[in-house]
Scaffold this active site. Structure first.
Site, PDB file in Angstrom:
ATOM      1  N   ARG A 110      -9.195   9.387  -1.418  1.00  9.06           N
ATOM      2  CA  ARG A 110      -8.220   8.360  -1.021  1.00  9.06           C
ATOM      3  C   ARG A 110      -7.184   9.020  -0.127  1.00  9.06           C
ATOM      4  O   ARG A 110      -6.600  10.041  -0.510  1.00  9.06           O
ATOM      5  CB  ARG A 110      -7.524   7.740  -2.237  1.00  9.06           C
ATOM      6  CG  ARG A 110      -6.259   6.984  -1.814  1.00  9.06           C
ATOM      7  CD  ARG A 110      -5.586   6.200  -2.892  1.00  9.06           C
ATOM      8  NE  ARG A 110      -6.364   5.031  -3.239  1.00  9.06           N
ATOM      9  CZ  ARG A 110      -5.863   3.968  -3.868  1.00  9.06           C
ATOM     10  NH1 ARG A 110      -4.581   3.938  -4.219  1.00  9.06           N
ATOM     11  NH2 ARG A 110      -6.627   2.944  -4.156  1.00  9.06           N
ATOM     12  N   HIS A 137     -11.087  -0.435   2.346  1.00  6.03           N
ATOM     13  CA  HIS A 137     -11.009  -0.231   0.887  1.00  6.03           C
ATOM     14  C   HIS A 137     -12.304  -0.784   0.262  1.00  6.03           C
ATOM     15  O   HIS A 137     -12.304  -1.803  -0.429  1.00  6.03           O
ATOM     16  CB  HIS A 137      -9.773  -0.947   0.331  1.00  6.03           C
ATOM     17  CG  HIS A 137      -9.365  -0.495  -1.038  1.00  6.03           C
ATOM     18  ND1 HIS A 137     -10.030   0.494  -1.748  1.00  6.03           N
ATOM     19  CD2 HIS A 137      -8.345  -0.899  -1.846  1.00  6.03           C
ATOM     20  CE1 HIS A 137      -9.435   0.672  -2.915  1.00  6.03           C
ATOM     21  NE2 HIS A 137      -8.419  -0.160  -2.997  1.00  6.03           N
ATOM     22  N   GLN A 140     -12.875  -1.645  -3.489  1.00  2.65           N
ATOM     23  CA  GLN A 140     -12.109  -2.838  -3.873  1.00  2.65           C
ATOM     24  C   GLN A 140     -12.929  -4.097  -3.585  1.00  2.65           C
ATOM     25  O   GLN A 140     -13.017  -5.004  -4.414  1.00  2.65           O
ATOM     26  CB  GLN A 140     -10.794  -2.871  -3.078  1.00  2.65           C
ATOM     27  CG  GLN A 140      -9.914  -4.049  -3.422  1.00  2.65           C
ATOM     28  CD  GLN A 140      -9.338  -3.977  -4.821  1.00  2.65           C
ATOM     29  OE1 GLN A 140      -8.769  -2.972  -5.205  1.00  2.65           O
ATOM     30  NE2 GLN A 140      -9.502  -5.032  -5.604  1.00  2.65           N
ATOM     31  N   ASP A 233      -2.542  -9.535  -0.564  1.00  9.91           N
ATOM     32  CA  ASP A 233      -2.275  -8.116  -0.825  1.00  9.91           C
ATOM     33  C   ASP A 233      -0.806  -7.879  -0.479  1.00  9.91           C
ATOM     34  O   ASP A 233      -0.134  -8.760   0.099  1.00  9.91           O
ATOM     35  CB  ASP A 233      -3.208  -7.259   0.058  1.00  9.91           C
ATOM     36  CG  ASP A 233      -3.081  -5.759  -0.216  1.00  9.91           C
ATOM     37  OD1 ASP A 233      -2.435  -5.365  -1.217  1.00  9.91           O
ATOM     38  OD2 ASP A 233      -3.627  -4.958   0.591  1.00  9.91           O
ATOM     39  N   CYS A 274      -5.634  -7.295  -5.052  1.00 13.00           N
ATOM     40  CA  CYS A 274      -6.147  -5.967  -5.422  1.00 13.00           C
ATOM     41  C   CYS A 274      -5.203  -5.244  -6.382  1.00 13.00           C
ATOM     42  O   CYS A 274      -5.631  -4.371  -7.125  1.00 13.00           O
ATOM     43  CB  CYS A 274      -6.377  -5.143  -4.169  1.00 13.00           C
ATOM     44  SG  CYS A 274      -4.913  -5.041  -3.119  1.00 13.00           S
ATOM     45  N   ARG A 319     -13.082  -3.012 -11.117  1.00 11.19           N
ATOM     46  CA  ARG A 319     -13.055  -1.780 -10.312  1.00 11.19           C
ATOM     47  C   ARG A 319     -13.915  -0.717 -10.982  1.00 11.19           C
ATOM     48  O   ARG A 319     -14.625   0.034 -10.329  1.00 11.19           O
ATOM     49  CB  ARG A 319     -11.617  -1.252 -10.153  1.00 11.19           C
ATOM     50  CG  ARG A 319     -10.637  -2.146  -9.407  1.00 11.19           C
ATOM     51  CD  ARG A 319     -11.044  -2.408  -7.966  1.00 11.19           C
ATOM     52  NE  ARG A 319     -11.334  -1.199  -7.223  1.00 11.19           N
ATOM     53  CZ  ARG A 319     -10.418  -0.309  -6.796  1.00 11.19           C
ATOM     54  NH1 ARG A 319      -9.138  -0.539  -6.978  1.00 11.19           N
ATOM     55  NH2 ARG A 319     -10.774   0.775  -6.127  1.00 11.19           N
TER      56      ARG A 319
HETATM   57  N1   CP Z   1      -6.264  -1.829  -6.055  1.00 10.97           N
HETATM   58  C1   CP Z   1      -6.066  -0.508  -6.015  1.00 10.97           C
HETATM   59  O1   CP Z   1      -6.694   0.229  -5.252  1.00 10.97           O
HETATM   60  O2   CP Z   1      -5.152  -0.053  -6.899  1.00 10.97           O
HETATM   61  P1   CP Z   1      -4.585   1.432  -6.965  1.00 10.97           P
HETATM   62  O3   CP Z   1      -3.808   1.665  -5.715  1.00 10.97           O
HETATM   63  O4   CP Z   1      -3.740   1.451  -8.213  1.00 10.97           O
HETATM   64  O5   CP Z   1      -5.748   2.381  -7.064  1.00 10.97           O
HETATM   65  N1  NVA Z   2      -3.178  -2.448   1.309  1.00  9.41           N
HETATM   66  C1  NVA Z   2      -2.733  -1.733   0.136  1.00  9.41           C
HETATM   67  C2  NVA Z   2      -3.815  -1.698  -0.892  1.00  9.41           C
HETATM   68  C3  NVA Z   2      -3.419  -1.052  -2.186  1.00  9.41           C
HETATM   69  C4  NVA Z   2      -4.534  -1.028  -3.171  1.00  9.41           C
HETATM   70  C5  NVA Z   2      -2.316  -0.334   0.533  1.00  9.41           C
HETATM   71  O1  NVA Z   2      -3.010   0.305   1.335  1.00  9.41           O
HETATM   72  O2  NVA Z   2      -1.271   0.122   0.060  1.00  9.41           O
END
Ligand code: CP
Ligand code: NVA
Length: 335
Positions: A110, A137, A140, A233, A274, A319
């Site tokens: 990530r 993502h 997700q 989101d 998400c 997830r």
């Molecule tokens: N939805 C999601 O990716 O959550 P986190 O950022 O907590 O991993």
């Molecule tokens: N768009 C958001 C998603 C978090 C799971 C981010 O990148 O922060």
């Protein structure tokens, strides 16, 4: 499940690299693994494997999902946070990838630039899974589609409306993933936040193949009409924390509230997010936004978040099942 699709050795970096059949296969496998877990049936397809979990950005769901999925699959997860290793700071991504690939059987990443996860996949020699980059993502999207399938019985033909920041990682993944599996995907945002034209064109081409439909619009009434699923989101993604003022100004008319839910005309519409979500004042960010901008809720109201429409915690649980499916399919010995 009869195994007709073989994903062994593949990395999972972006939806665009996977066919409709492969995405549907991962959803079916996730359901099978969810059922096995509920029934206490062991599914240790990664027995003895070592998995590196690289996080440059924070995470609750993705980290916990990878960790618990690894343990259920019989693998050992090793968390490596942004200050734990040299990744890109004192050692190149290429060299780090080569080292990790000698010790680990699979790598989750990530972070910020999507190029980093591409480089890890190119140089590590093991499957790499994208746990979120600035661009996509993809794990997700699988959890979202699994949740849609659980609540509506299908993914093909589903009217999915994503409303809010139309050019972030989650919007991009839903747009491409939805187009791949034949959904009627609507991305609704102010024009300044429309998805990149290149991604829209890619989605249109996939939708043509699958029988899906792609709409990008700033008209909320048009976007939500008849929707089966309403998705939003955060207005400010990780790494963009200096953009609160401009995003609030742009996105206030795009908040998911009960009026908008009613405008779908579908009493059974499900609400997805998400997470994390800003739906009350129980966070430091929420408090700061309230003090500086006077908003008690941002992308979704507390009323919608807690309503019968909201399936966000099913989605969060999924997830784990979908990430487990991705790891098992690309690295495991399935029976
Ligand atoms: N939805 C999601 O990716 O959550 P986190 O950022 O907590 O991993
Ligand atoms: N768009 C958001 C998603 C978090 C799971 C981010 O990148 O922060």
């Amino acid at each position: 499940m009869e195994k007709t699709i073989d994903l062994k050795g593949r990395s999972y970096l972006a939806e665009k690299d996977f066919s409709e059949e492969e995405i549907l296969y991962l959803l079916d496998l996730a359901q099978e693994l969810k059922d096995k877990k509920a029934q206490g049936i062991k599914h240790r397809y990664l027995e003895g494997k070592n998995i590196a979990l690289l996080f440059e950005k924070p995470s609750t769901r993705t980290r916990c999902a990878f960790t618990t999925a690894c343990i259920d699959l019989g693998a050992h997860p090793e968390y490596l946070g942004k200050d734990d290793i040299q990744l890109g700071k004192k050692e190149s991504i290429e060299d780090t990838a080569k080292v990790l690939g000698r010790m680990f059987d699979g790598i989750e990443f990530r972070g910020f630039e999507h190029e980093k996860v591409l480089s890890l996949a190119e140089h590590s020699g093991v499957p790499v899974w994208n746990g979120l980059t600035d661009l996509w993502h993809p794990t997700q999207m699988l959890a979202d589609f699994m949740t849609i399938k659980e609540h509506t019985g299908r993914v093909k033909g589903i009217k999915l409306t994503y409303i809010g920041d139309g050019r972030n990682n989650v919007a991009n993944s839903l747009l491409i993933g939805g187009a791949k599996v034949g959904m009627d995907v609507r991305i609704c945002s102010p024009e300044d936040l429309f998805p990149d034209q290149e991604i829209v064109e890619m989605a249109e081409a996939f939708a043509k193949e699958s029988g899906g439909k792609v709409t990008v619009t700033s008209d909320t009434d048009k976007a939500v009409s008849g929707a089966d699923a309403l998705y939003t989101d955060v207005w400010v993604s990780m790494g963009e924390e200096d953009k609160f003022a401009e995003r609030i100004k742009l996105l206030k008319p795009y908040q998911v509230n009960m009026d908008l839910v009613k405008k779908t005309g579908n009493d059974e519409v499900i609400f997805l997010h998400c997470l994390p979500a800003f739906h009350d004042l129980h966070t430091t960010y929420g408090q700061n936004v309230y003090k500086e901008h006077g908003l008690k809720e941002m992308e979704v109201t507390d009323e919608v978040f807690r309503s019968k429409h909201s399936k966000v915690f099913d989605e969060a649980e999924n997830r784990m099942h979908t990430i487990k499916a991705v790891m098992a399919a690309t690295l495991g010995e399935l029976d």
